[in-house]
Design a protein around this motif. Structure first.
Motif, PDB file in Angstrom:
ATOM      1  N   ARG A   1      -5.852  -4.717   5.994  1.00 42.68           N
ATOM      2  CA  ARG A   1      -5.909  -4.870   4.531  1.00 42.68           C
ATOM      3  C   ARG A   1      -5.557  -6.311   4.212  1.00 42.68           C
ATOM      4  O   ARG A   1      -4.479  -6.800   4.593  1.00 42.68           O
ATOM      5  CB  ARG A   1      -4.925  -3.936   3.834  1.00 42.68           C
TER       6      ARG A   1
ATOM      7  N   SER B   1       0.839  -1.203   0.000  1.00 44.34           N
ATOM      8  CA  SER B   1       0.000   0.000   0.000  1.00 44.34           C
ATOM      9  C   SER B   1       0.869   1.247   0.000  1.00 44.34           C
ATOM     10  O   SER B   1       1.881   1.303   0.691  1.00 44.34           O
ATOM     11  CB  SER B   1      -0.893   0.028   1.237  1.00 44.34           C
ATOM     12  N   LEU B   2       0.471   2.233  -0.764  1.00 44.20           N
ATOM     13  CA  LEU B   2       1.044   3.584  -0.645  1.00 44.20           C
ATOM     14  C   LEU B   2       0.023   4.494   0.033  1.00 44.20           C
ATOM     15  O   LEU B   2       0.242   5.016   1.122  1.00 44.20           O
ATOM     16  CB  LEU B   2       1.399   4.152  -2.027  1.00 44.20           C
TER      17      LEU B   2
ATOM     18  N   THR C   1      -3.178   3.952   1.297  1.00 46.02           N
ATOM     19  CA  THR C   1      -3.928   3.559   2.489  1.00 46.02           C
ATOM     20  C   THR C   1      -3.061   3.670   3.736  1.00 46.02           C
ATOM     21  O   THR C   1      -3.459   4.267   4.739  1.00 46.02           O
ATOM     22  CB  THR C   1      -4.464   2.129   2.303  1.00 46.02           C
TER      23      THR C   1
HETATM   24  N1   CP Z   1      -6.143   3.058  -3.603  1.00 49.07           N
HETATM   25  C1   CP Z   1      -5.419   2.356  -2.691  1.00 49.07           C
HETATM   26  O1   CP Z   1      -5.977   1.664  -1.815  1.00 49.07           O
HETATM   27  O2   CP Z   1      -4.094   2.549  -2.805  1.00 49.07           O
HETATM   28  P1   CP Z   1      -2.952   1.728  -2.049  1.00 49.07           P
HETATM   29  O3   CP Z   1      -3.000   0.317  -2.579  1.00 49.07           O
HETATM   30  O4   CP Z   1      -1.681   2.443  -2.382  1.00 49.07           O
HETATM   31  O5   CP Z   1      -3.238   1.744  -0.578  1.00 49.07           O
END
Ligand code: CP
Length: 356
Positions: free
Chosen positions: A118, A58-59, A61
Motif C-alpha cells: 500500500r 489501514s484498518l 486492508t
Molecule cells: N477501504 C480501505 O482500503 O480501508 P483501509 O484504509 O482501512 O485499509
C-alpha cells in the motif's frame, strides 16, 4: 480451486484481467464466503507467506489480508517501511535508511509466496503515478505475485469487494445504474484510486456507470478511456455528470466519496497546491449524500463507501446508518474477495482442498 490462468500473476489493476477472469474471482470469493460462514476449512495456501508492506494507515486492508491468509492456512507478515529499510526507487535512496526496491523484491521473493503493497500520497510526495511505479517495480523484480493494496492510481481489491457486494445485492450487473460520485470532505488528502478502480470494475462487469463530480475534479483521462472501452465491451455504459442530483436519479448504487484534484498535484502541478484544492473542495460542500438526494434514486438503492468515511461531510449519519447502507457488507467482502485473489494467484502447485 486451482486455475492455471491465475497462477503466479500480479494483481495491480483490474485492467490486467478479462471480464471472465473477474467473474471467476467473484464466484470463488462467494464460495469462500460460504465456507467461512459454515466454518469449513479452506486451506488453499497452507504454509505460504504473504509480505505486506504498508506505507500508509489501514484498518480494513491490513486486517482482511492478515485474517485472510490465516484462514487460507498461511501467514501474513506486516512490514512497516520505517522499521525495515524503506523500499525506494533508484535515485531516491538514502544510505542505510532505504533499500532499492529491486533488492527488497528479490529478497522477499526468496522467502515467501506473495508481496502486497500500500503506497500513495505523502510517502511519494503526492506525485501522481509514482506509487504505482513502485508497485510495478516490485512486480518487475519479484518472481512471486505482487498484489496492489492501494496505490495512487488503483485500489483493485476494494473494487473487487465493491462489485461482489453489488452482485450479492442485485443478483446481476445488467441494468444496474452504478453512480460513483465525488463528495465533500474537509480533508483534501484523498487519492484518486478508489473511484478510478470502482468505475473500471463496474464497467468491466456490465453496469451502467455514471461518474459524477464538480468541474475541476476530473479523473485520469486514461482511466476514463479504459472505463468507456470496458463498458462498450461488456454491454454496459459509461457517462459523466457534473450534477450530483441528476446523477442520483434512478440509481441502484450510489458511492459518494472525496478525491483530490489531479490538476493540483504533481506532475501537472509543480507541487501539491493545498490551498487551491481546499478552495475547490469548499466551493462544493453541497456534494453530500443525504436523505433528500437518496430519495431521487431507485427505491431499493444501495449506499456504498470503501470506508473510512467522513461522516457529516461525505454522508449524513442517517444515510450511512440507514436501511440503504451496505457499507459493512462491502467491508466484509474485502476479506472474501482478497482470499480468492490470493488463493488463485499464490497457489502455484494446485494445492488446497479441491485437488486433495
Ligand atoms: N477501504 C480501505 O482500503 O480501508 P483501509 O484504509 O482501512 O485499509
Amino acid at each position: 480451486m486451482f486455475d492455471e490462468r491465475f497462477k503466479g500473476r500480479d494483481f495491480i489493476t483490474i485492467l490486467d484481467y478479462t471480464r471472465d477472469e473477474v467473474e471467476t474471482v467473484l464466484d470463488f470469493a462467494t464460495e469462500l464466503k460460504e465456507r467461512f460462514k459454515k466454518g469449513q476449512p479452506h486451506k488453499y495456501l497452507e504454509d505460504r507467506t504473504l509480505f505486506m508492506i504498508f506505507y500508509n494507515q489501514s484498518l480494513r486492508t491490513r486486517n482482511s489480508f492478515e485474517a485472510g491468509m490465516t484462514q487460507l492456512g498461511g501467514h501474513a507478515h506486516f512490514l512497516d517501511p520505517g522499521t525495515i529499510y524503506a523500499p525506494a526507487l533508484e535515485g531516491d535512496e538514502v544510505a542505510y535508511s532505504t533499500e532499492r526496491v529491486s533488492d527488497v523484491a528479490r529478497v522477499l521473493a526468496r522467502m515467501g509466496h506473495g508481496i502486497s503493497i500500500r503506497i500513495y500520497g505523502d510517502p511519494v510526495e503526492w506525485i501522481y503515478g509514482k506509487a504505482n511505479r513502485i508497485v510495478r517495480e516490485f512486480a518487475r523484480w519479484a518472481d512471486i505475485p505482487v498484489i496492489n493494496m492501494e496505490c495512487d492510481i488503483y485500489h483493485p481489491c476494494q473494487a473487487m469487494a465493491d462489485i461482489l457486494t453489488v452482485r450479492e445485492q442485485f443478483g446481476t450487473f445488467k441494468g444496474i445504474k452504478f453512480v460513483m460520485s465525488w463528495a465533500y470532505s474537509p480533508s483534501v488528502h484523498k487519492p484518486l484510486s478508489v473511484p478510478q478502480s470502482a468505475i473500471v470494475a463496474a464497467a468491466t462487469v456490465g453496469c451502467d456507470v455514471v461518474l459524477a463530480h464538480p468541474e475541476g475534479l476530473e479523473l485520469d483521462d486514461r482511466i476514463l478511456a479504459a472505463a468507456r472501452k470496458r463498458a462498450e465491451e461488456s454491454g454496459g455504459s459509461f457517462e459523466i455528470s457534473n450534477d450530483m442530483r441528476e446523477a442520483f436519479a434512478g440509481a441502484h448504487v450510489v458511492y459518494p466519496k472525496a478525491w483530490t484534484s489531479k490538476e493540483f498535484i504533481p506532475p501537472i502541478a509543480e507541487k501539491p497546491m493545498l490551498e487551491e484544492t481546499q478552495a475547490l473542495f469548499d466551493a462544493n460542500k453541497d456534494w453530500i449524500c443525504d436523505d433528500a438526494k437518496l430519495a431521487l434514486a431507485d427505491k431499493d438503492v444501495k449506499y456504498m463507501h470503501c470506508l473510512p468515511c467522513d461522516r457529516g461531510f461525505e454522508v449524513t449519519n442517517e444515510v450511512i446508518d440507514g436501511p440503504h447502507s451496505v457499507v459493512f457488507d462491502e467491508a466484509e467482502n474485502r476479506l472474501h474477495a482478497q482470499k480468492a485473489i490470493m488463493a488463485l494467484t499464490m497457489d502455484e502447485v494446485g494445492g488446497g482442498p479441491d485437488v486433495g
